[in-house]
Design an enzyme around this catalytic site. Structure first.
Site, mmCIF file in Angstrom:
data_model
loop_
_atom_site.group_PDB
_atom_site.id
_atom_site.type_symbol
_atom_site.label_atom_id
_atom_site.label_comp_id
_atom_site.label_asym_id
_atom_site.label_seq_id
_atom_site.Cartn_x
_atom_site.Cartn_y
_atom_site.Cartn_z
ATOM 1 N N GLU A 10 0.821 -1.204 0.000
ATOM 2 C CA GLU A 10 0.000 0.000 0.000
ATOM 3 C C GLU A 10 0.862 1.264 0.000
ATOM 4 O O GLU A 10 0.613 2.217 -0.743
ATOM 5 C CB GLU A 10 -0.926 0.001 1.228
ATOM 6 C CG GLU A 10 -1.884 -1.182 1.263
ATOM 7 C CD GLU A 10 -1.320 -2.396 1.989
ATOM 8 O OE1 GLU A 10 -2.110 -3.182 2.524
ATOM 9 O OE2 GLU A 10 -0.073 -2.555 2.017
ATOM 10 N N ALA A 25 11.990 -35.771 -9.241
ATOM 11 C CA ALA A 25 12.049 -36.080 -10.665
ATOM 12 C C ALA A 25 12.030 -37.598 -10.820
ATOM 13 O O ALA A 25 12.734 -38.311 -10.097
ATOM 14 C CB ALA A 25 13.323 -35.508 -11.281
#
Length: 363
Positions: A52, A154
Protein backbone atom coordinates in the site's frame (compact mmCIF):
# COMPACT_ATOMS: atom_id res chain seq x y z
CA UNK A 1 -12.26 -1.74 -16.40
CA UNK A 2 -13.97 -3.73 -13.65
CA UNK A 3 -12.98 -4.28 -10.03
CA UNK A 4 -11.83 -7.76 -11.01
CA UNK A 5 -9.54 -6.36 -13.71
CA UNK A 6 -7.81 -4.03 -11.26
CA UNK A 7 -7.50 -6.80 -8.67
CA UNK A 8 -5.88 -9.03 -11.30
CA UNK A 9 -3.27 -6.32 -11.78
CA UNK A 10 -2.69 -6.25 -8.02
CA UNK A 11 -2.27 -10.04 -8.01
CA UNK A 12 0.31 -9.86 -10.79
CA UNK A 13 2.26 -7.29 -8.80
CA UNK A 14 2.05 -9.38 -5.62
CA UNK A 15 3.63 -12.39 -7.34
CA UNK A 16 6.82 -10.38 -7.86
CA UNK A 17 7.51 -10.90 -4.16
CA UNK A 18 7.57 -14.70 -4.50
CA UNK A 19 10.42 -16.12 -2.47
CA UNK A 20 11.30 -12.77 -0.89
CA UNK A 21 8.58 -11.90 1.64
CA UNK A 22 8.23 -15.05 3.77
CA UNK A 23 7.11 -15.45 6.48
CA UNK A 24 5.09 -12.38 5.53
CA UNK A 25 2.52 -12.64 2.71
CA UNK A 26 2.84 -11.50 -0.89
CA UNK A 27 0.70 -8.40 -1.42
CA UNK A 28 0.02 -6.16 -4.40
CA UNK A 29 -1.79 -2.82 -4.59
CA UNK A 30 -3.17 -0.68 -7.41
CA UNK A 31 -4.50 2.88 -7.03
CA UNK A 32 -7.16 4.03 -9.50
CA UNK A 33 -8.47 7.58 -10.02
CA UNK A 34 -10.89 8.71 -12.71
CA UNK A 35 -10.66 5.22 -14.28
CA UNK A 36 -6.87 5.55 -14.57
CA UNK A 37 -4.20 3.58 -12.73
CA UNK A 38 -2.07 6.24 -11.03
CA UNK A 39 -0.05 4.07 -8.64
CA UNK A 40 1.21 0.50 -8.35
CA UNK A 41 3.09 -1.26 -5.59
CA UNK A 42 3.90 -4.58 -3.98
CA UNK A 43 5.68 -6.01 -0.96
CA UNK A 44 9.23 -6.40 -2.28
CA UNK A 45 10.88 -8.24 0.60
CA UNK A 46 10.50 -9.21 4.25
CA UNK A 47 11.04 -6.12 6.38
CA UNK A 48 10.53 -3.76 3.44
CA UNK A 49 7.69 -1.29 2.84
CA UNK A 50 4.28 -2.81 2.30
CA UNK A 51 2.39 -2.79 -0.99
CA UNK A 52 0.00 0.00 0.00
CA UNK A 53 2.78 2.42 0.92
CA UNK A 54 4.77 1.41 -2.16
CA UNK A 55 1.78 2.19 -4.38
CA UNK A 56 1.15 5.57 -2.71
CA UNK A 57 4.80 6.56 -3.09
CA UNK A 58 4.82 5.45 -6.73
CA UNK A 59 1.66 7.40 -7.60
CA UNK A 60 2.14 10.02 -10.29
CA UNK A 61 -0.34 12.43 -8.72
CA UNK A 62 -2.35 13.14 -5.59
CA UNK A 63 -4.14 9.98 -4.43
CA UNK A 64 -6.84 11.86 -2.53
CA UNK A 65 -10.27 10.41 -3.31
CA UNK A 66 -8.79 7.51 -5.30
CA UNK A 67 -9.68 3.83 -4.99
CA UNK A 68 -7.06 1.39 -3.78
CA UNK A 69 -7.22 -2.28 -4.76
CA UNK A 70 -5.15 -4.49 -2.47
CA UNK A 71 -4.94 -8.28 -2.45
CA UNK A 72 -4.79 -8.63 1.35
CA UNK A 73 -6.25 -6.60 4.19
CA UNK A 74 -3.95 -3.65 5.02
CA UNK A 75 -2.13 -3.99 8.34
CA UNK A 76 -3.23 -1.95 11.35
CA UNK A 77 -0.46 -2.90 13.78
CA UNK A 78 3.14 -1.83 14.24
CA UNK A 79 5.58 -4.43 12.99
CA UNK A 80 8.76 -3.85 11.01
CA UNK A 81 6.90 -0.99 9.31
CA UNK A 82 4.16 1.45 10.46
CA UNK A 83 0.48 0.48 9.96
CA UNK A 84 -0.68 0.73 6.35
CA UNK A 85 -4.13 1.91 7.45
CA UNK A 86 -2.48 5.07 8.79
CA UNK A 87 -0.92 5.81 5.39
CA UNK A 88 -4.25 5.20 3.66
CA UNK A 89 -6.08 7.55 6.04
CA UNK A 90 -3.40 10.25 5.96
CA UNK A 91 -3.35 10.29 2.16
CA UNK A 92 -7.15 10.60 1.94
CA UNK A 93 -7.76 7.46 -0.11
CA UNK A 94 -11.48 7.46 -0.86
CA UNK A 95 -12.20 3.73 -1.13
CA UNK A 96 -10.35 0.49 -0.43
CA UNK A 97 -11.25 -2.78 -2.13
CA UNK A 98 -9.67 -5.81 -0.47
CA UNK A 99 -9.20 -9.26 -1.96
CA UNK A 100 -9.25 -11.20 1.30
CA UNK A 101 -8.95 -10.59 5.03
CA UNK A 102 -5.68 -11.24 6.88
CA UNK A 103 -5.87 -14.12 9.41
CA UNK A 104 -3.05 -12.62 11.48
CA UNK A 105 -4.28 -12.50 15.12
CA UNK A 106 -4.05 -8.69 15.31
CA UNK A 107 -6.04 -8.31 12.08
CA UNK A 108 -8.97 -10.51 11.01
CA UNK A 109 -11.12 -7.66 9.71
CA UNK A 110 -9.98 -5.02 12.18
CA UNK A 111 -8.42 -2.85 9.47
CA UNK A 112 -11.58 -2.84 7.40
CA UNK A 113 -13.52 -1.62 10.43
CA UNK A 114 -10.96 1.13 11.12
CA UNK A 115 -11.08 2.36 7.52
CA UNK A 116 -14.88 2.39 7.50
CA UNK A 117 -14.91 4.32 10.78
CA UNK A 118 -12.82 7.04 9.08
CA UNK A 119 -15.31 7.37 6.26
CA UNK A 120 -13.27 5.30 3.81
CA UNK A 121 -15.62 2.95 2.02
CA UNK A 122 -14.19 -0.57 2.29
CA UNK A 123 -15.24 -3.77 0.52
CA UNK A 124 -13.86 -7.28 0.88
CA UNK A 125 -14.04 -10.30 -1.40
CA UNK A 126 -13.06 -9.28 -4.93
CA UNK A 127 -11.29 -12.32 -6.45
CA UNK A 128 -11.09 -13.69 -2.93
CA UNK A 129 -10.30 -17.27 -3.95
CA UNK A 130 -7.41 -16.14 -6.16
CA UNK A 131 -6.07 -13.90 -3.40
CA UNK A 132 -6.25 -16.70 -0.86
CA UNK A 133 -4.56 -19.12 -3.25
CA UNK A 134 -1.70 -16.68 -3.76
CA UNK A 135 -0.91 -16.79 -0.04
CA UNK A 136 -1.95 -20.35 0.79
CA UNK A 137 1.34 -20.94 2.60
CA UNK A 138 0.91 -17.81 4.72
CA UNK A 139 -2.69 -18.68 5.51
CA UNK A 140 -1.69 -22.18 6.69
CA UNK A 141 1.17 -20.80 8.75
CA UNK A 142 -1.06 -18.24 10.45
CA UNK A 143 -3.78 -20.82 11.15
CA UNK A 144 -1.59 -23.67 12.40
CA UNK A 145 1.95 -22.41 12.98
CA UNK A 146 3.14 -25.14 10.62
CA UNK A 147 5.15 -24.62 7.44
CA UNK A 148 3.65 -25.23 4.01
CA UNK A 149 5.28 -28.37 2.56
CA UNK A 150 6.05 -28.80 -1.14
CA UNK A 151 7.37 -32.24 -2.14
CA UNK A 152 9.40 -32.18 -5.34
CA UNK A 153 10.97 -35.09 -7.18
CA UNK A 154 12.05 -36.08 -10.66
CA UNK A 155 11.10 -39.52 -11.93
CA UNK A 156 10.95 -41.63 -15.04
CA UNK A 157 7.62 -42.27 -16.72
CA UNK A 158 7.39 -45.57 -14.83
CA UNK A 159 7.84 -43.86 -11.47
CA UNK A 160 11.52 -44.43 -10.62
CA UNK A 161 13.75 -41.80 -9.01
CA UNK A 162 16.92 -43.91 -9.19
CA UNK A 163 18.20 -47.24 -10.43
CA UNK A 164 18.39 -50.25 -8.12
CA UNK A 165 22.03 -49.27 -7.46
CA UNK A 166 21.06 -45.72 -6.47
CA UNK A 167 22.14 -43.93 -9.65
CA UNK A 168 19.92 -40.89 -10.24
CA UNK A 169 21.98 -38.24 -12.08
CA UNK A 170 20.46 -37.01 -14.17
CA UNK A 171 16.92 -38.29 -14.67
CA UNK A 172 15.56 -34.88 -15.59
CA UNK A 173 16.71 -32.41 -18.24
CA UNK A 174 18.98 -29.38 -17.61
CA UNK A 175 15.90 -27.14 -17.90
CA UNK A 176 14.21 -29.08 -15.11
CA UNK A 177 17.32 -28.79 -12.97
CA UNK A 178 17.07 -25.01 -13.32
CA UNK A 179 13.42 -25.27 -12.27
CA UNK A 180 14.54 -27.13 -9.14
CA UNK A 181 16.92 -24.29 -8.27
CA UNK A 182 14.17 -21.76 -8.91
CA UNK A 183 11.94 -23.63 -6.47
CA UNK A 184 14.70 -23.59 -3.87
CA UNK A 185 14.95 -19.82 -4.18
CA UNK A 186 11.19 -19.52 -3.56
CA UNK A 187 11.26 -21.44 -0.27
CA UNK A 188 12.57 -20.67 3.21
CA UNK A 189 14.16 -24.08 3.52
CA UNK A 190 15.00 -27.21 1.53
CA UNK A 191 14.76 -30.55 3.34
CA UNK A 192 16.31 -33.95 2.59
CA UNK A 193 16.91 -37.19 4.44
CA UNK A 194 20.37 -38.38 5.43
CA UNK A 195 20.24 -41.08 2.76
CA UNK A 196 20.18 -38.41 0.06
CA UNK A 197 23.16 -36.64 1.64
CA UNK A 198 25.21 -39.84 1.86
CA UNK A 199 24.30 -41.05 -1.65
CA UNK A 200 24.30 -37.80 -3.66
CA UNK A 201 26.28 -35.36 -1.45
CA UNK A 202 24.21 -32.37 -2.68
CA UNK A 203 24.93 -28.71 -1.92
CA UNK A 204 21.21 -27.76 -1.79
CA UNK A 205 22.02 -24.17 -2.77
CA UNK A 206 20.74 -21.91 -5.55
CA UNK A 207 23.27 -21.81 -8.38
CA UNK A 208 21.54 -22.22 -11.75
CA UNK A 209 19.27 -19.17 -11.30
CA UNK A 210 19.43 -15.92 -9.37
CA UNK A 211 17.90 -16.01 -5.91
CA UNK A 212 18.53 -16.48 -2.22
CA UNK A 213 19.79 -19.72 -0.71
CA UNK A 214 17.28 -21.52 1.50
CA UNK A 215 18.13 -22.89 4.92
CA UNK A 216 19.23 -26.50 4.47
CA UNK A 217 17.55 -29.09 6.69
CA UNK A 218 18.85 -32.65 6.99
CA UNK A 219 16.85 -35.40 8.70
CA UNK A 220 19.47 -37.49 10.47
CA UNK A 221 18.12 -39.39 13.48
CA UNK A 222 21.50 -40.97 14.34
CA UNK A 223 23.90 -38.24 13.15
CA UNK A 224 25.40 -40.34 10.38
CA UNK A 225 26.28 -37.29 8.31
CA UNK A 226 29.92 -37.16 7.14
CA UNK A 227 31.69 -34.07 8.46
CA UNK A 228 32.94 -33.29 4.95
CA UNK A 229 29.44 -33.34 3.41
CA UNK A 230 28.89 -30.41 1.05
CA UNK A 231 25.65 -29.49 2.82
CA UNK A 232 27.79 -28.53 5.83
CA UNK A 233 29.93 -26.10 3.86
CA UNK A 234 29.47 -22.33 3.38
CA UNK A 235 27.33 -21.71 6.45
CA UNK A 236 27.62 -17.95 5.97
CA UNK A 237 25.82 -18.22 2.62
CA UNK A 238 23.41 -21.08 3.38
CA UNK A 239 22.86 -22.16 7.00
CA UNK A 240 22.18 -25.80 7.82
CA UNK A 241 19.94 -27.34 10.46
CA UNK A 242 20.39 -31.02 11.28
CA UNK A 243 17.31 -32.58 12.85
CA UNK A 244 18.20 -35.54 15.05
CA UNK A 245 17.05 -37.47 18.12
CA UNK A 246 18.37 -38.21 21.59
CA UNK A 247 19.67 -41.54 20.27
CA UNK A 248 22.16 -39.84 17.96
CA UNK A 249 25.95 -40.16 17.96
CA UNK A 250 26.89 -37.62 20.62
CA UNK A 251 30.55 -37.57 19.61
CA UNK A 252 29.75 -35.61 16.45
CA UNK A 253 27.87 -32.84 18.22
CA UNK A 254 30.89 -30.71 19.24
CA UNK A 255 32.39 -30.91 15.76
CA UNK A 256 29.13 -29.94 14.07
CA UNK A 257 28.53 -27.03 16.39
CA UNK A 258 32.10 -25.83 15.90
CA UNK A 259 31.31 -25.69 12.16
CA UNK A 260 28.32 -23.44 12.92
CA UNK A 261 25.72 -26.13 12.31
CA UNK A 262 22.51 -25.94 14.30
CA UNK A 263 21.59 -29.37 15.67
CA UNK A 264 17.92 -29.62 16.56
CA UNK A 265 16.95 -32.56 18.78
CA UNK A 266 13.33 -33.69 18.45
CA UNK A 267 11.42 -36.73 19.80
CA UNK A 268 11.55 -40.10 18.08
CA UNK A 269 8.56 -41.75 16.46
CA UNK A 270 7.56 -45.37 17.10
CA UNK A 271 10.24 -46.61 14.68
CA UNK A 272 13.00 -44.58 16.31
CA UNK A 273 13.10 -42.03 13.50
CA UNK A 274 12.49 -38.30 13.72
CA UNK A 275 8.95 -37.43 14.72
CA UNK A 276 8.02 -35.29 11.72
CA UNK A 277 4.99 -33.48 13.23
CA UNK A 278 7.15 -32.35 16.17
CA UNK A 279 9.91 -31.28 13.81
CA UNK A 280 7.59 -29.19 11.62
CA UNK A 281 6.16 -27.52 14.71
CA UNK A 282 9.68 -26.63 15.88
CA UNK A 283 10.64 -25.28 12.45
CA UNK A 284 7.47 -23.18 12.35
CA UNK A 285 8.46 -21.60 15.66
CA UNK A 286 11.72 -20.59 14.01
CA UNK A 287 9.79 -18.60 11.39
CA UNK A 288 10.22 -21.18 8.62
CA UNK A 289 6.91 -21.15 6.77
CA UNK A 290 7.81 -22.67 3.37
CA UNK A 291 9.74 -25.93 2.99
CA UNK A 292 10.74 -27.68 -0.23
CA UNK A 293 11.32 -31.41 0.26
CA UNK A 294 13.71 -32.95 -2.27
CA UNK A 295 13.97 -36.52 -1.01
CA UNK A 296 14.73 -39.22 -0.64
CA UNK A 297 12.02 -41.80 -1.04
CA UNK A 298 11.71 -42.54 2.69
CA UNK A 299 11.28 -38.87 3.57
CA UNK A 300 8.78 -38.31 0.77
CA UNK A 301 6.80 -41.41 1.73
CA UNK A 302 6.71 -40.52 5.43
CA UNK A 303 5.40 -37.03 4.77
CA UNK A 304 2.70 -38.35 2.43
CA UNK A 305 1.70 -41.18 4.77
CA UNK A 306 1.32 -38.73 7.67
CA UNK A 307 -0.66 -36.23 5.55
CA UNK A 308 1.96 -33.54 6.18
CA UNK A 309 2.53 -32.51 2.55
CA UNK A 310 0.51 -29.73 0.93
CA UNK A 311 1.75 -29.71 -2.66
CA UNK A 312 3.50 -31.99 -5.12
CA UNK A 313 5.79 -30.90 -7.95
CA UNK A 314 6.60 -34.00 -10.00
CA UNK A 315 9.01 -33.78 -12.93
CA UNK A 316 8.38 -36.68 -15.30
CA UNK A 317 11.20 -37.49 -17.69
CA UNK A 318 10.43 -39.29 -20.98
CA UNK A 319 12.39 -42.36 -19.87
CA UNK A 320 11.68 -45.90 -18.74
CA UNK A 321 13.84 -47.64 -16.17
CA UNK A 322 12.11 -50.83 -15.17
CA UNK A 323 13.29 -51.96 -11.77
CA UNK A 324 14.58 -49.20 -9.55
CA UNK A 325 13.80 -47.06 -6.53
CA UNK A 326 10.22 -45.84 -6.41
CA UNK A 327 9.49 -42.20 -5.70
CA UNK A 328 6.74 -43.12 -3.23
CA UNK A 329 6.90 -46.22 -1.08
CA UNK A 330 4.45 -47.92 1.26
CA UNK A 331 1.48 -45.72 2.16
CA UNK A 332 -0.45 -48.52 3.88
CA UNK A 333 -3.21 -48.40 1.30
CA UNK A 334 -5.21 -51.64 1.16
CA UNK A 335 -8.29 -50.30 -0.62
CA UNK A 336 -8.61 -47.91 -3.55
CA UNK A 337 -10.78 -45.64 -1.42
CA UNK A 338 -7.80 -45.09 0.92
CA UNK A 339 -5.58 -43.55 -1.75
CA UNK A 340 -4.26 -40.03 -1.36
CA UNK A 341 -6.47 -37.67 -3.33
CA UNK A 342 -4.83 -35.04 -5.50
CA UNK A 343 -6.09 -31.96 -7.28
CA UNK A 344 -4.05 -31.18 -10.37
CA UNK A 345 -3.38 -27.45 -10.42
CA UNK A 346 -0.96 -27.11 -13.32
CA UNK A 347 0.81 -29.16 -15.98
CA UNK A 348 3.48 -27.83 -18.33
CA UNK A 349 6.59 -28.74 -20.29
CA UNK A 350 10.10 -27.84 -19.16
CA UNK A 351 12.75 -28.89 -21.64
CA UNK A 352 12.08 -32.52 -22.50
CA UNK A 353 10.12 -33.13 -19.31
CA UNK A 354 6.53 -32.88 -18.16
CA UNK A 355 5.92 -31.07 -14.86
CA UNK A 356 2.81 -31.85 -12.83
CA UNK A 357 1.83 -29.65 -9.91
CA UNK A 358 -0.88 -30.94 -7.59
CA UNK A 359 -2.38 -30.12 -4.22
CA UNK A 360 -3.00 -32.84 -1.70
CA UNK A 361 -6.42 -33.25 -0.19
CA UNK A 362 -6.26 -34.76 3.33
CA UNK A 363 -7.73 -38.22 3.75
Amino acid sequence: MSDEDYMKQALQLARRGLGKTSPNPMVGAVIVKDNRVIGKGYHHRFGGKHAEVDAIENAGEDVGGATMYVTLEPCCHHGKTPPCVDAIIQNNIGEVIIGTLDPYPDMRGKSAKILNSHGIKTRVGVLEEECRCLNEAYLKYMASGLPFITVKFAQTLDGRIATSTGSSRWISSPASQRLAHKLRAQHDAVMVGIGTVITDNPQLTVRLVRGRNPTRIVLDSRLRIPLDARVLMNQEEAPTIIATTSGADGEKLPALRKMGIEVLTVPEDEQGFIDLPHLLEALGKKGISLILVEGGAETITSLLRLNLADRLVVIVAPKLMGRGIEAVGELKVTDVNQTLKLSFSRTYRVGEDLVIEAKLNPR
